[in-house]
Design a protein around this motif. Structure first.
Motif, PDB file in Angstrom:
ATOM      1  N   GLY A  58       0.816  -1.218  -0.031  1.00 57.37           N
ATOM      2  CA  GLY A  58       0.195  -0.136  -0.080  1.00 57.37           C
ATOM      3  C   GLY A  58       0.814   1.302  -0.002  1.00 57.37           C
ATOM      4  N   GLY A  59       1.956   1.300   0.704  1.00 62.27           N
ATOM      5  CA  GLY A  59       2.755   2.442   1.046  1.00 62.27           C
ATOM      6  C   GLY A  59       3.453   2.708  -0.363  1.00 62.27           C
ATOM      7  N   ILE A  60       4.139   1.698  -0.984  1.00 59.94           N
ATOM      8  CA  ILE A  60       4.719   1.593  -2.155  1.00 59.94           C
ATOM      9  C   ILE A  60       3.645   2.332  -3.466  1.00 59.94           C
ATOM     10  N   LEU A  61       2.772   1.629  -3.468  1.00 58.88           N
ATOM     11  CA  LEU A  61       1.673   2.223  -4.594  1.00 58.88           C
ATOM     12  C   LEU A  61       1.337   3.537  -4.252  1.00 58.88           C
ATOM     13  N   TYR A  62       1.255   3.800  -3.058  1.00 64.07           N
ATOM     14  CA  TYR A  62       0.750   5.469  -2.780  1.00 64.07           C
ATOM     15  C   TYR A  62       2.006   6.478  -3.001  1.00 64.07           C
ATOM     16  N   LEU A  63       3.178   5.968  -2.865  1.00 63.33           N
ATOM     17  CA  LEU A  63       4.391   7.040  -3.247  1.00 63.33           C
ATOM     18  C   LEU A  63       4.892   6.817  -4.550  1.00 63.33           C
ATOM     19  N   LEU A  64       4.740   5.713  -5.168  1.00 62.47           N
ATOM     20  CA  LEU A  64       5.332   5.632  -6.516  1.00 62.47           C
ATOM     21  C   LEU A  64       4.856   6.731  -7.748  1.00 62.47           C
ATOM     22  N   PRO A  65       3.594   7.347  -7.634  1.00 64.11           N
ATOM     23  CA  PRO A  65       3.486   8.192  -8.656  1.00 64.11           C
ATOM     24  C   PRO A  65       4.229   9.705  -8.503  1.00 64.11           C
ATOM     25  N   GLY A  66       4.523   9.886  -7.294  1.00 59.72           N
ATOM     26  CA  GLY A  66       5.581  11.045  -7.027  1.00 59.72           C
ATOM     27  C   GLY A  66       6.916  10.861  -7.000  1.00 59.72           C
ATOM     28  N   ILE A  67       7.285   9.484  -7.292  1.00 64.30           N
ATOM     29  CA  ILE A  67       8.916   9.346  -7.306  1.00 64.30           C
ATOM     30  C   ILE A  67       9.144   9.423  -8.840  1.00 64.30           C
ATOM     31  N   GLN A  68      10.561  10.264  -9.197  1.00 64.74           N
ATOM     32  CA  GLN A  68      10.830  10.327 -10.415  1.00 64.74           C
ATOM     33  C   GLN A  68      12.236   9.682 -10.442  1.00 64.74           C
ATOM     34  N   GLY A  69      12.570   9.243 -11.598  1.00 66.67           N
ATOM     35  CA  GLY A  69      13.887   8.924 -11.921  1.00 66.67           C
ATOM     36  C   GLY A  69      13.726   7.225 -11.653  1.00 66.67           C
TER      37      GLY A  69
END
Length: 231
Positions: A128-139
């Motif tokens: 859940g945490g990974i899916l939530y953070l991924l859209p904001g992660i670049q690179g």
């Protein structure tokens, strides 16, 4: 309860450097937007104080040595990570340092009992945490590195919580402290991740550092009773 009173009274003086440096950090409260050597030093001093606490207490007998040296190693690598994270350009080395710190904590907590129920619950939170953070992660580096770090952080919390396998374990200072530390570490990193990759969290630095220092204090305090649980 008697052991808690004994642990607090006998170890309180050894923790004075930690609390003094903690107060100093929050009094000066170096801005995360203006990185400096002084800010890095102030940030690291409480963890360095905990290293000395673990060294002075946890290395006193052969039974405690294996558990305590792993906690000490974890603190050392986390302290290096603290210094790196003062400068945004060193986020990846900082994350790697913390990851190595978590590996040492995992080794200290061990894999007995396995407690797969807790493991599956933590895995669900990780996903859940990974899916939530991924859209904001670049690179590509962060897109791979952050999920791997989250999983490793989850394993650390799982192994800390897995030690509370029965009602009797809740009376064990070592296991309660390590479990509390594992939970608070996740809380601290969750706030950090949300603040970096999703949206600005009000008073983020205060929330991150207060939960982080409490987590590290709890993990360091687990060496007080480690002679009963070291493998």
């Amino acid at each position: 309860m008697n052991f808690v009173k004994f642990a607090v009274s006998s170890n309180g003086p050894k923790l004075l450097p930690f609390f003094k440096t903690l107060v100093l950090y929050f009094l000066i409260f170096p801005s995360s937007e203006n990185p400096s050597i002084l800010g890095a030093a102030l940030k690291c001093l409480p963890i360095i104080s905990l290293m000395f606490f673990v060294f002075l207490h946890g290395m006193s007998s052969k039974e405690e040595y294996k558990y305590s040296r792993r906690i000490l190693a974890g603190l050392i690598f986390c302290c290096v990570g603290d210094a790196f994270l003062v400068w945004p350009n060193f986020f990846i080395p900082g994350m790697i340092s913390f990851a190595i710190g978590h590996v040492n904590y995992i080794n200290a907590f061990g894999f007995k009992p396995l407690n797969l129920t807790v493991g599956m619950a933590v895995l669900a939170l990780d996903i859940g945490g990974i899916l939530y953070l991924l859209p904001g992660i670049q690179g590509i580096t962060l897109s791979i590195g952050v999920p791997l770090y989250v999983i490793l952080l989850g394993v650390m919390m799982w192994r800390a919580l897995a030690r509370l396998n029965s009602i009797k374990d809740f009376k064990n200072w070592n296991k309660v402290c390590s479990s509390l530390g594992g939970i608070l570490f996740v809380v601290s990193d969750l706030i950090l991740g949300i603040n970096m990759f999703r949206f600005r969290v009000n008073h983020s630095q205060a929330l991150i550092m207060s939960s982080y220092y409490t987590a590290q204090l709890s993990i360091a305090l687990s060496v007080v009773d480690s002679s009963h649980t070291a493998k």
